[in-house]
Design an enzyme around this catalytic site. Sequence first.
Site, PDB file in Angstrom:
ATOM      1  N   GLY A  36       0.794  -1.224   0.000  1.00 43.18           N
ATOM      2  CA  GLY A  36       0.000   0.000   0.000  1.00 43.18           C
ATOM      3  C   GLY A  36       0.828   1.276   0.000  1.00 43.18           C
ATOM      4  O   GLY A  36       0.374   2.313  -0.488  1.00 43.18           O
TER       5      GLY A  36
ATOM      6  N   GLU B 230      -0.887  -1.747  -5.784  1.00 38.42           N
ATOM      7  CA  GLU B 230      -2.111  -1.088  -5.325  1.00 38.42           C
ATOM      8  C   GLU B 230      -2.207   0.312  -5.938  1.00 38.42           C
ATOM      9  O   GLU B 230      -1.627   1.242  -5.392  1.00 38.42           O
ATOM     10  CB  GLU B 230      -2.136  -1.007  -3.804  1.00 38.42           C
TER      11      GLU B 230
ATOM     12  N   TRP C 251      -4.013  -9.988   7.094  1.00 37.39           N
ATOM     13  CA  TRP C 251      -3.085  -8.852   7.201  1.00 37.39           C
ATOM     14  C   TRP C 251      -3.293  -8.282   8.587  1.00 37.39           C
ATOM     15  O   TRP C 251      -4.384  -7.813   8.865  1.00 37.39           O
ATOM     16  CB  TRP C 251      -3.362  -7.781   6.147  1.00 37.39           C
TER      17      TRP C 251
END
Length: 378
Positions: free
Chosen positions: A99, A140, A352
């Site tokens: 991310g 991402e 996660w």
Amino acid sequence: MVYSNKFQFVVSFFLFMLHLHASTAQNIIGGYWFADSGSPAADINSTLFTHLFCAFADTNPTNFTVTISSSNSAKFSSFTQTVQQKNPSVKTLLSIGGGASNPSTFSAMASQPTSRKSFIDSAIQLARSNNFHGVDIDWEYPSTPSDMQNFGIFSREFRTSLISEARNSGKPILLLSCAVFRSSDYYSLEMPSKAMNDSFDIINVMSYDFHGPNWFPNRTAAPASLNYQTNSGAYQVGGDQGIRSWIAAGVSRRKLAMGIPYYGYAWRLRNGSNNGLYAPANGSAFGGDGSMGYNQIRAFVSQNGARCVYNSTLVTDYCYAGTTWIGYDDVQSVAAKVNYCKNNGLLGHFVWQVASDNNWALSQTGDCQKFLIPFVDT
Ligand SMILES: *[C@@H]1O[C@H](CO)[C@@H](O)[C@H](O)[C@H]1NC(C)=O
Ligand SMILES: *[C@@H]1O[C@H](CO)[C@@H](O)[C@H](O)[C@H]1NC(C)=O
Ligand SMILES: *[C@@H]1O[C@H](CO)[C@@H](O)[C@H](O)[C@H]1NC(C)=O
Ligand SMILES: *[C@@H]1O[C@H](CO)[C@@H](O)[C@H](O)[C@H]1NC(C)=O
Ligand SMILES: *[C@@H]1O[C@H](CO)[C@@H](O)[C@H](O)[C@H]1NC(C)=O
Ligand SMILES: *[C@@H]1O[C@H](CO)[C@@H](O)[C@H](O)[C@H]1NC(C)=O
Ligand SMILES: *[C@@H]1O[C@H](CO)[C@@H](O)[C@H](O)[C@H]1NC(C)=O
């Protein structure tokens, strides 16, 4: 006669075992270990996972080679050996991107044959030299029509390179996985599902971050519910809906792993007495994006005597104390989601991130020993 009977028995028993082997498959339980969490890999209870993802390696934006930062290099090179001490059969994958990585580097990399080759060759080399069993791509997100097309080309080239590398090295072929958006379309742009289905062994669907106080500030809502409620004023998104979209787009169920978050988000209630789902709120409870690891949430609950509620319709947990309201997944939601994966014939689930569990309570809910399931490919 006796001998022949015994022989027949042995043969039929053997065939029965073969059948049993062919018709059962273990659900995978993936766990991301985030090096930046500061929690050592040696602390992972790896007996609770079938696959561990070591996160993250980076992409050099100039020549598109994959690199491991110098602060992570020792931790990454010993990762496989470390986690295999408790579970010798756990598989490890080197996860690239994440991310916080720049999506335009992936976008540029995937757009040219030479940069795709630099990335793929160096990723394979790095995975081999650090003793990983595979590579995980965490872009991402691809977000333009050309990104989608190039991600498809990239995926197929990666598969082809893995096949030839395995042939040339004589080693077992590396696994290839990816972490992807909650649904097969990214805000109405279709992902290259056919190329992905043909190229990846595991597709980790990030079925979370549906609501959070920074982008949905005025009401409480479930961050990662399996189902959604119509007419609630919240986004009409849910984990089940996303998984269905991937299946409808042509991805085999036995490639899909649903993501389960070991974190939640904390909102500030406008009125502590109005504390259900969709209650009036005023953004993040503690500043930042309001995210809290499951272990921090459990600490908050015990320190503040928070009330905890499981909503089985949406499949979410939430807790509240004073004007703090936290939406998250506790053992009930995790159990329901693991059962969902099992009942829908998915490959499995992933989490996660492993270091946010609380004495392995969530991971034991999805214990791999308990999930030997019949193999049903549809
Ligand atoms: C790791 O998980 C296994 C299986 O649930 C459990 O028996 C063991 O106690 C756990 N170890 C630790 C250190 O929590
Ligand atoms: C890519 O750039 C990095 C950093 O400048 C360098 O260390 C590496 O050798 C380069 N790789 C190739 C294949 O050019
Ligand atoms: C939240 O409420 C504020 C003021 O009450 C408003 O300005 C803002 O647009 C709302 N945000 C969203 C995402 O609806
Ligand atoms: C997806 O991949 C699986 C396994 O490789 C294959 O059996 C299936 O036919 C593929 N689906 C499509 C729509 O191509
Ligand atoms: C807070 O909510 C309760 C229950 O809905 C209500 O009775 C009370 O009047 C509210 N307080 C304020 C200040 O709005
Ligand atoms: C909402 O939160 C902001 C700070 O994030 C604060 O300035 C504002 O006064 C709050 N509004 C209400 C009605 O509590
Ligand atoms: C779950 O939440 C929804 C929305 O508030 C509500 O309508 C429903 O009754 C709740 N279900 C359970 C089982 O609590």
